[in-house]
Design an enzyme around this catalytic site. Structure first.
Site, PDB file in Angstrom:
ATOM      1  N   LYS A  50      37.660  50.716 -20.919  1.00 13.06           N
ATOM      2  CA  LYS A  50      36.420  50.438 -20.168  1.00 13.06           C
ATOM      3  C   LYS A  50      35.350  51.438 -20.569  1.00 13.06           C
ATOM      4  O   LYS A  50      35.641  52.591 -20.886  1.00 13.06           O
ATOM      5  CB  LYS A  50      36.679  50.560 -18.661  1.00 13.06           C
TER       6      LYS A  50
ATOM      7  N   TYR B 182      30.436  47.886 -16.070  1.00 15.99           N
ATOM      8  CA  TYR B 182      31.365  48.306 -17.112  1.00 15.99           C
ATOM      9  C   TYR B 182      31.739  47.192 -18.062  1.00 15.99           C
ATOM     10  O   TYR B 182      31.809  46.034 -17.678  1.00 15.99           O
ATOM     11  CB  TYR B 182      32.610  48.975 -16.537  1.00 15.99           C
TER      12      TYR B 182
ATOM     13  N   ASP C 139      44.087  48.328  -1.989  1.00 18.58           N
ATOM     14  CA  ASP C 139      44.133  49.672  -2.593  1.00 18.58           C
ATOM     15  C   ASP C 139      44.863  50.667  -1.706  1.00 18.58           C
ATOM     16  O   ASP C 139      45.388  51.668  -2.180  1.00 18.58           O
ATOM     17  CB  ASP C 139      42.711  50.164  -2.888  1.00 18.58           C
TER      18      ASP C 139
HETATM   19  C1  LIG Z   1      38.301  43.139 -11.664  1.00 20.24           C
HETATM   20  C2  LIG Z   1      37.953  41.687 -11.440  1.00 20.24           C
HETATM   21  C3  LIG Z   1      37.974  41.133 -10.177  1.00 20.24           C
HETATM   22  N1  LIG Z   1      37.631  39.815 -10.003  1.00 20.24           N
HETATM   23  C4  LIG Z   1      37.630  39.264  -8.640  1.00 20.24           C
HETATM   24  C5  LIG Z   1      38.951  39.426  -7.912  1.00 20.24           C
HETATM   25  C6  LIG Z   1      38.551  39.633  -6.481  1.00 20.24           C
HETATM   26  O1  LIG Z   1      38.438  38.379  -5.816  1.00 20.24           O
HETATM   27  C7  LIG Z   1      37.160  40.263  -6.552  1.00 20.24           C
HETATM   28  C8  LIG Z   1      37.181  41.736  -6.279  1.00 20.24           C
HETATM   29  O2  LIG Z   1      38.185  42.295  -7.109  1.00 20.24           O
HETATM   30  P1  LIG Z   1      38.707  43.772  -6.840  1.00 20.24           P
HETATM   31  O3  LIG Z   1      38.862  44.000  -5.382  1.00 20.24           O
HETATM   32  O4  LIG Z   1      39.908  43.987  -7.744  1.00 20.24           O
HETATM   33  O5  LIG Z   1      37.489  44.640  -7.385  1.00 20.24           O
HETATM   34  P2  LIG Z   1      37.486  46.243  -7.549  1.00 20.24           P
HETATM   35  O6  LIG Z   1      38.272  46.881  -6.470  1.00 20.24           O
HETATM   36  O7  LIG Z   1      36.076  46.605  -7.749  1.00 20.24           O
HETATM   37  O8  LIG Z   1      38.302  46.487  -8.891  1.00 20.24           O
HETATM   38  C9  LIG Z   1      37.689  46.966 -10.061  1.00 20.24           C
HETATM   39  O9  LIG Z   1      37.314  48.298  -9.836  1.00 20.24           O
HETATM   40  C10 LIG Z   1      38.075  49.302 -10.454  1.00 20.24           C
HETATM   41  C11 LIG Z   1      37.380  50.619 -10.252  1.00 20.24           C
HETATM   42  C12 LIG Z   1      38.337  49.027 -11.882  1.00 20.24           C
HETATM   43  O10 LIG Z   1      38.324  49.891 -12.761  1.00 20.24           O
HETATM   44  C13 LIG Z   1      38.680  47.659 -12.257  1.00 20.24           C
HETATM   45  O11 LIG Z   1      37.841  47.230 -13.294  1.00 20.24           O
HETATM   46  C14 LIG Z   1      38.657  46.685 -11.189  1.00 20.24           C
HETATM   47  O12 LIG Z   1      39.974  46.670 -10.701  1.00 20.24           O
HETATM   48  O13 LIG Z   1      36.696  40.016  -7.885  1.00 20.24           O
HETATM   49  C15 LIG Z   1      37.279  39.010 -11.064  1.00 20.24           C
HETATM   50  O14 LIG Z   1      36.974  37.812 -10.875  1.00 20.24           O
HETATM   51  N2  LIG Z   1      37.273  39.528 -12.321  1.00 20.24           N
HETATM   52  C16 LIG Z   1      37.593  40.853 -12.562  1.00 20.24           C
HETATM   53  O15 LIG Z   1      37.559  41.301 -13.724  1.00 20.24           O
END
Ligand SMILES: Cc1cn([C@H]2C[C@H](O)[C@@H](COP(=O)(O)OP(=O)(O)O[C@H]3O[C@H](C)C(=O)[C@H](O)[C@H]3O)O2)c(=O)[nH]c1=O
Length: 180
Positions: free
Chosen positions: A71, A131, A167
């Protein structure tokens, strides 16, 4: 564009040249050539953006092989404390972390190599986190580490963060078997 290296090989902070004038500011947010010369190489196939208010913690996340992602992260607005943890089993710095404040004044960026878990704290409201990723989203390959595992010793700059239920139940370093 300047680069800062750390005592964990492969981890690079990028400091772009920001051109300010009476209208505002301009900087190059990506250069395959300039970043390639600094060892930041990858087939960048997906860009992501999240918005978080002050006190949000997202992470620590990674994708397992064969969908592991490097990333290239930055903030377009606000400020974030970005944290990466070396989870490469054979690495002499396994379990060690590096943290960098990313802000929308210096527009500094952080290169997160494959084999690192990644997370951040939003230090301001309306922090826009952008990112580039070297593989597509693969939910079946998602993995993570518990953000406040004492064994990681990470100071996230916040005591009671706004954090997802997912998380909050990630494994600790001791409970987890790295796929890298
Ligand atoms: C990562 C991702 C998520 N999603 C959807 C899945 C969930 O319905 C929603 C939120 O996902 P999530 O809660 O996993 O988002 P973050 O907690 O911001 O996660 C990210 O933040 C941390 C800091 C990271 O480094 C990763 O890139 C990534 O895991 O977006 C997608 O549709 N595509 C994607 O590439």
């Amino acid at each position: 564009m300047e680069f800062r290296y750390f005592d964990i090989p492969g981890v690079v902070e990028i400091l772009p040249k920001v051109f300010g004038d009476a209208r505002g500011a301009f900087f190059e947010s990506f250069s395959a050539q300039k970043m390639g010369d600094a060892g930041i190489v990858g087939d960048w196939v997906q860009d992501n953006q999240s918005r978080s208010d002050r006190g949000v913690v997202r992470g620590l996340h990674f994708q397992k092989p064969p969908h592991a992602q490097a990333k290239l992260v930055r903030v377009a607005a606000g400020r974030a404390l970005d944290v990466i943890v070396d989870i490469r089993r054979d690495s002499p710095t396994y379990g060690r972390h590096v943290s960098v404040v990313l802000d929308a004044e210096r527009f500094n960026m952080f290169y997160v190599p494959v084999g690192f878990a990644h997370g951040f704290t939003a230090l301001e409201d309306n922090t826009l986190f952008l990112y580039k990723c070297t593989d597509y989203y693969a939910p079946q390959s998602e993995g993570g580490l518990l953000w406040n595992d004492p064994a990681l010793g990470i100071d996230w700059g916040v005591e009671n963060p706004t954090i997802s239920a997912k998380d909050q139940v990630l494994p600790t370093l001791a409970e987890f078997e790295s796929p890298f």
